[in-house]
Write a protein that holds these residues in place. Structure first.
Motif, PDB file in Angstrom:
ATOM      1  N   VAL A 167      26.479  48.675  53.989  1.00  0.00           N
ATOM      2  CA  VAL A 167      27.486  48.041  54.826  1.00  0.00           C
ATOM      3  C   VAL A 167      28.748  47.971  53.985  1.00  0.00           C
ATOM      4  O   VAL A 167      28.702  47.555  52.828  1.00  0.00           O
ATOM      5  CB  VAL A 167      27.045  46.624  55.265  1.00  0.00           C
ATOM      6  N   THR A 168      29.857  48.450  54.526  1.00  0.00           N
ATOM      7  CA  THR A 168      31.143  48.323  53.844  1.00  0.00           C
ATOM      8  C   THR A 168      32.106  47.604  54.779  1.00  0.00           C
ATOM      9  O   THR A 168      32.019  47.733  55.997  1.00  0.00           O
ATOM     10  CB  THR A 168      31.735  49.682  53.421  1.00  0.00           C
ATOM     11  N   TYR A 169      33.001  46.840  54.176  1.00  0.00           N
ATOM     12  CA  TYR A 169      33.901  46.011  54.971  1.00  0.00           C
ATOM     13  C   TYR A 169      35.117  45.657  54.128  1.00  0.00           C
ATOM     14  O   TYR A 169      35.159  45.894  52.918  1.00  0.00           O
ATOM     15  CB  TYR A 169      33.193  44.733  55.433  1.00  0.00           C
ATOM     16  N   PHE A 170      36.103  45.082  54.799  1.00  0.00           N
ATOM     17  CA  PHE A 170      37.206  44.455  54.081  1.00  0.00           C
ATOM     18  C   PHE A 170      37.614  43.201  54.829  1.00  0.00           C
ATOM     19  O   PHE A 170      37.395  43.085  56.032  1.00  0.00           O
ATOM     20  CB  PHE A 170      38.395  45.406  53.871  1.00  0.00           C
ATOM     21  N   MET A 171      38.150  42.250  54.093  1.00  0.00           N
ATOM     22  CA  MET A 171      38.685  41.019  54.666  1.00  0.00           C
ATOM     23  C   MET A 171      40.196  41.077  54.525  1.00  0.00           C
ATOM     24  O   MET A 171      40.703  41.505  53.487  1.00  0.00           O
ATOM     25  CB  MET A 171      38.128  39.797  53.946  1.00  0.00           C
ATOM     26  N   THR A 172      40.892  40.637  55.556  1.00  0.00           N
ATOM     27  CA  THR A 172      42.346  40.651  55.545  1.00  0.00           C
ATOM     28  C   THR A 172      42.853  39.221  55.450  1.00  0.00           C
ATOM     29  O   THR A 172      42.532  38.376  56.284  1.00  0.00           O
ATOM     30  CB  THR A 172      42.892  41.325  56.818  1.00  0.00           C
ATOM     31  N   GLY A 173      43.634  38.956  54.398  1.00  0.00           N
ATOM     32  CA  GLY A 173      44.173  37.620  54.169  1.00  0.00           C
ATOM     33  C   GLY A 173      45.382  37.332  55.026  1.00  0.00           C
ATOM     34  O   GLY A 173      45.917  38.216  55.707  1.00  0.00           O
ATOM     35  N   PRO A 174      45.859  36.104  55.001  1.00  0.00           N
ATOM     36  CA  PRO A 174      46.991  35.675  55.825  1.00  0.00           C
ATOM     37  C   PRO A 174      48.273  36.471  55.568  1.00  0.00           C
ATOM     38  O   PRO A 174      49.113  36.595  56.457  1.00  0.00           O
ATOM     39  CB  PRO A 174      47.192  34.203  55.460  1.00  0.00           C
ATOM     40  N   GLU A 175      48.429  37.003  54.366  1.00  0.00           N
ATOM     41  CA  GLU A 175      49.629  37.787  54.032  1.00  0.00           C
ATOM     42  C   GLU A 175      49.418  39.285  54.250  1.00  0.00           C
ATOM     43  O   GLU A 175      50.264  40.092  53.868  1.00  0.00           O
ATOM     44  CB  GLU A 175      50.020  37.537  52.565  1.00  0.00           C
ATOM     45  N   GLY A 176      48.261  39.654  54.823  1.00  0.00           N
ATOM     46  CA  GLY A 176      47.965  41.058  55.058  1.00  0.00           C
ATOM     47  C   GLY A 176      47.254  41.744  53.894  1.00  0.00           C
ATOM     48  O   GLY A 176      46.946  42.928  53.967  1.00  0.00           O
ATOM     49  N   ASP A 177      46.981  41.004  52.827  1.00  0.00           N
ATOM     50  CA  ASP A 177      46.271  41.565  51.686  1.00  0.00           C
ATOM     51  C   ASP A 177      44.814  41.810  52.061  1.00  0.00           C
ATOM     52  O   ASP A 177      44.219  41.058  52.821  1.00  0.00           O
ATOM     53  CB  ASP A 177      46.380  40.632  50.473  1.00  0.00           C
ATOM     54  N   LYS A 178      44.226  42.906  51.524  1.00  0.00           N
ATOM     55  CA  LYS A 178      42.858  43.290  51.883  1.00  0.00           C
ATOM     56  C   LYS A 178      41.956  43.212  50.671  1.00  0.00           C
ATOM     57  O   LYS A 178      42.320  43.622  49.575  1.00  0.00           O
ATOM     58  CB  LYS A 178      42.843  44.692  52.473  1.00  0.00           C
ATOM     59  N   ALA A 203      34.722  45.830  46.084  1.00  0.00           N
ATOM     60  CA  ALA A 203      35.053  47.253  46.050  1.00  0.00           C
ATOM     61  C   ALA A 203      36.556  47.424  45.858  1.00  0.00           C
ATOM     62  O   ALA A 203      37.339  46.499  46.074  1.00  0.00           O
ATOM     63  CB  ALA A 203      34.615  47.924  47.353  1.00  0.00           C
ATOM     64  N   ASP A 204      36.935  48.650  45.466  1.00  0.00           N
ATOM     65  CA  ASP A 204      38.358  48.961  45.382  1.00  0.00           C
ATOM     66  C   ASP A 204      38.871  49.325  46.776  1.00  0.00           C
ATOM     67  O   ASP A 204      38.122  49.290  47.755  1.00  0.00           O
ATOM     68  CB  ASP A 204      38.616  50.062  44.346  1.00  0.00           C
ATOM     69  N   ASP A 205      40.141  49.689  46.876  1.00  0.00           N
ATOM     70  CA  ASP A 205      40.749  49.971  48.184  1.00  0.00           C
ATOM     71  C   ASP A 205      40.104  51.128  48.924  1.00  0.00           C
ATOM     72  O   ASP A 205      40.217  51.221  50.142  1.00  0.00           O
ATOM     73  CB  ASP A 205      42.251  50.236  48.029  1.00  0.00           C
ATOM     74  N   SER A 206      39.420  52.010  48.203  1.00  0.00           N
ATOM     75  CA  SER A 206      38.762  53.136  48.871  1.00  0.00           C
ATOM     76  C   SER A 206      37.295  52.840  49.167  1.00  0.00           C
ATOM     77  O   SER A 206      36.578  53.712  49.649  1.00  0.00           O
ATOM     78  CB  SER A 206      38.897  54.410  48.034  1.00  0.00           C
ATOM     79  N   GLY A 207      36.851  51.619  48.880  1.00  0.00           N
ATOM     80  CA  GLY A 207      35.484  51.231  49.199  1.00  0.00           C
ATOM     81  C   GLY A 207      34.467  51.466  48.092  1.00  0.00           C
ATOM     82  O   GLY A 207      33.288  51.178  48.270  1.00  0.00           O
ATOM     83  N   ARG A 208      34.900  51.991  46.950  1.00  0.00           N
ATOM     84  CA  ARG A 208      33.978  52.214  45.828  1.00  0.00           C
ATOM     85  C   ARG A 208      33.709  50.892  45.111  1.00  0.00           C
ATOM     86  O   ARG A 208      34.637  50.106  44.907  1.00  0.00           O
ATOM     87  CB  ARG A 208      34.551  53.223  44.849  1.00  0.00           C
ATOM     88  N   PRO A 209      32.438  50.637  44.726  1.00  0.00           N
ATOM     89  CA  PRO A 209      32.128  49.401  44.004  1.00  0.00           C
ATOM     90  C   PRO A 209      33.035  49.204  42.800  1.00  0.00           C
ATOM     91  O   PRO A 209      33.341  50.150  42.071  1.00  0.00           O
ATOM     92  CB  PRO A 209      30.672  49.600  43.571  1.00  0.00           C
TER      93      PRO A 209
END
Length: 165
Positions: free
Chosen positions: A62-73, A96-102
């Protein structure tokens, strides 16, 4: 309030969060099983999650990202170890980094989720996170892990109410 107990055990390197829901385990399981439903609660309210990949099977990811109030991921991943639907699952969880790699510079945890029927119409969910070291535990707890998972879990009641309607 959904969360009924939080236990930190530095000797066992665990953080255990227990929550209770007024729904049977089969219904509560769906908050893990369905990626669109998982998105509705996995991140705290101010950091909503977007699930990119969702293979909730042993060996899956499972891969995901969370987006903060300022748009940071903030990206994360799970390596699924075991699934016993609708009673629980176990996975390794990490950043993970921005490309989803651990991200090897950040700690990982082993997460065990148990769903236990209580009185036929309710479920107790126990989420136990095990850390590799005291330092890893202290780092993630200081980053707000306890508050974050508690706030995330508190969103499940409304999801269950929506699905029951």
């Amino acid at each position: 309030m959904t969360v009924i107990d939080v236990q930190k055990n530095p000797e066992a390197l665990t953080l255990t969060v227990t929550a209770r829901f007024d729904a049977p385990p089969e219904q509560v399981w769906k908050v893990w099983q369905d990626p669109r439903t998982l998105e509705r609660w996995w991140g705290p309210p101010t950091y909503p999650a977007t699930v990119v990949d969702h293979d909730l099977a042993p060996g899956g990811a499972v891969t995901y990202f969370m987006t903060g109030p300022e748009g940071d991921k903030y990206h994360g991943w799970w390596r699924v170890r075991s699934v016993d639907a609708p009673h629980g699952l176990e996975f390794e969880d990490g950043f993970a980094d921005d490309s989803g790699r651990p991200d090897p510079g950040m700690p990982t945890t082993t997460v065990r989720v148990r769903l236990t029927a209580e009185g036929g119409a309710a479920t107790v969910m126990t989420i136990e996170s095990t850390f590799s070291s005291t330092e890893d535990m202290e780092k993630l707890v200081s980053m707000g892990m306890e508050e974050g998972i508690s706030a995330a879990l508190d969103q499940i009641d409304s999801i269950l109410a929506d699905s029951a309607a």
